[in-house]
Design an enzyme around this catalytic site. Structure first.
Site, short mmCIF file in Angstrom:
data_model
loop_
_atom_site.label_atom_id
_atom_site.label_comp_id
_atom_site.label_asym_id
_atom_site.label_seq_id
_atom_site.Cartn_x
_atom_site.Cartn_y
_atom_site.Cartn_z
N SER A 53 -10.91 -8.79 3.20
CA SER A 53 -11.25 -10.02 3.60
C SER A 53 -12.42 -10.47 2.66
CB SER A 53 -11.53 -9.88 5.02
OG SER A 53 -12.93 -9.32 5.04
N ASP A 95 -7.03 -11.04 2.52
CA ASP A 95 -7.04 -11.35 4.04
C ASP A 95 -7.68 -12.78 4.02
OD1 ASP A 95 -6.58 -11.18 6.77
OD2 ASP A 95 -8.04 -9.79 7.17
N HIS A 96 -7.93 -13.38 5.51
CA HIS A 96 -8.46 -14.62 5.84
C HIS A 96 -9.43 -15.32 4.76
CE1 HIS A 96 -7.31 -14.79 9.94
NE2 HIS A 96 -7.46 -13.38 9.78
N GLU A 169 -13.76 -13.77 12.85
CA GLU A 169 -13.63 -12.89 11.97
C GLU A 169 -14.06 -13.53 10.63
OE1 GLU A 169 -10.20 -10.42 9.28
OE2 GLU A 169 -9.93 -10.82 11.46
N HIS A 212 -9.10 -12.22 17.56
CA HIS A 212 -9.52 -11.20 16.68
C HIS A 212 -10.80 -10.33 17.48
CE1 HIS A 212 -8.50 -13.72 13.27
NE2 HIS A 212 -7.65 -12.50 13.05
N GLY A 213 -11.01 -9.24 17.10
CA GLY A 213 -12.15 -8.49 17.91
C GLY A 213 -11.67 -7.45 18.84
N HIS A 252 -1.81 -11.05 14.11
CA HIS A 252 -3.26 -11.17 13.80
C HIS A 252 -3.87 -10.90 15.18
CE1 HIS A 252 -4.13 -13.06 9.61
NE2 HIS A 252 -2.78 -12.93 9.95
N ASN A 274 -2.06 -6.90 11.20
CA ASN A 274 -3.44 -6.61 10.62
C ASN A 274 -4.29 -5.61 11.67
OD1 ASN A 274 -2.82 -8.72 8.84
ND2 ASN A 274 -4.45 -9.84 9.27
#
Length: 343
Positions: A53, A95-96, A169, A212-213, A252, A274
């Site tokens: 990332s 990534d992102h 993220e 996310h998380g 994701h 991911n």
């Protein structure tokens, strides 16, 4: 050939799509977490994806300069060397990357691979992600068109995120609400802009409630069956056979997902998932355990000298690597990629 060539990466994704499995895409932030990911893939006899990332690349670049490109290039070059010792094939991915970091991350990395390809070599990374989910869909796809053209010329696959993933993220955050579900219209507009492969292959991070998380199962309302609707809607629009899956989907925000939700996503065209939060915890958990159990050894308590054997980073680092590798192996089992490595 532990680092996939462009041709082999395409073969990996095709095999996943046909076999209804997906590759774990493991975020790494150091040479040690890279080894942990490679070890997990090797022990599972699964090929896989290693990804970095923007925050991970900044960390890898060192806290003096925090240069993302330096960090990403350094780890990629390191991976090309050490991956030779593992009997699996891996692809390297970034990534992102949001709009404000494109000029400091993805575009310079594309330029490096463009020069490598011009010189008759393979690209440094096999795929890059453009995260335009914070932009309007029109602006998102405009930028995606530019990046897809450059990526295709450099034999690289582009990953795009067209609608938001909830949570946070690397500084990019979205509320958890009804906007976390991609519509058929969103998917059709994506194809209108990016095509169905004729302009270059791309992976699609569609939203089906992903967050996310860290979340326990049931706390996030996932609708992986939505991916079937997106495929069917585009297939009907473009005259594809019934049951075809035009998209290569990315899952994701999968932490805490149930095995049933993962299985449904695989059946509907997910080829990449991911994994970051869970492997971070797996890496850190044995380190915390070691520090608590060896408090008076890792610290020079009350004027004592401690124990070098306990505070030597190799001692607790080996525990961390083994734990993270075990979590990667578990991911390959959930995603059905265990035992599917290219011979």
């Amino acid at each position: 050939m532990p680092i996939a060539t462009p041709e082999v990466y395409n073969e990996m994704l095709d095999r996943a799509k046909a076999g209804k499995f997906a590759y774990p895409a493991i975020n790494v932030t150091s040479t040690q977490t890279l080894h942990a990911a490679l070890r997990g893939f090797a022990e599972a006899e699964s090929d896989g994806i290693i990804q970095i990332s923007t925050g991970g690349a900044e960390f890898l670049g060192g806290q003096y300069s925090k240069d993302m490109v330096t960090g990403a290039v350094a780890l990629a070059e390191f991976a090309h060397i050490v991956a030779e010792k593992y009997p699996v094939t891996v692809a390297l991915h970034t990534d992102h990357c949001p709009k404000d970091k494109l000029d400091g991350y993805v575009r310079p990395l594309l330029a490096i691979s463009e020069e490598r390809v011009k010189a008759g070599r393979n690209p440094l990374f096999q795929s890059h992600m453009w995260d335009g989910s914070a932009e309007t869909l029109a602006d998102n796809l405009d930028i995606a068109q530019e990046l897809l053209a450059r990526a295709a010329a450099a034999k690289i696959i582009l990953e795009v995120e067209i609608t938001p993933t909830g949570g946070e993220e690397d500084g990019v955050s979205h509320e958890i609400n009804d906007s976390l579900y991609t519509t058929v219209d969103d998917a059709v507009r994506t194809v209108e802009a990016l095509g169905l492969g004729e302009k270059g292959r791309y992976l699609l991070a569609a939203s089906f409630g992903n967050v996310h998380g860290v979340y326990k199962p049931g706390n996030v309302v996932l609708r992986p069956e939505l991916l079937k609707e997106l495929n069917e809607g585009v297939a009907a629009k473009y005259g594809k056979p019934a049951g075809s899956q035009p998209f290569d989907f990315v899952f994701h925000g999968g932490s805490g997902s149930s095995e049933e939700e993962i299985a449904t996503a695989l059946e509907n065209g997910v080829v990449k998932m991911n994994i970051d939060t869970d492997t971070q915890y797996a890496f850190t958990r044995p380190v915390a355990d070691h520090m608590f159990k060896n408090y008076d050894g890792v610290l020079k308590v009350d004027g004592e000298v401690g124990s070098k054997k306990t505070y030597d980073p190799r001692t607790w680092g080996k525990l961390a690597e083994a734990s993270m590798a075990a979590r990667v192996l578990e991911a390959t089992q959930h995603l059905r990629s265990a035992g599917t490595k290219i011979k």
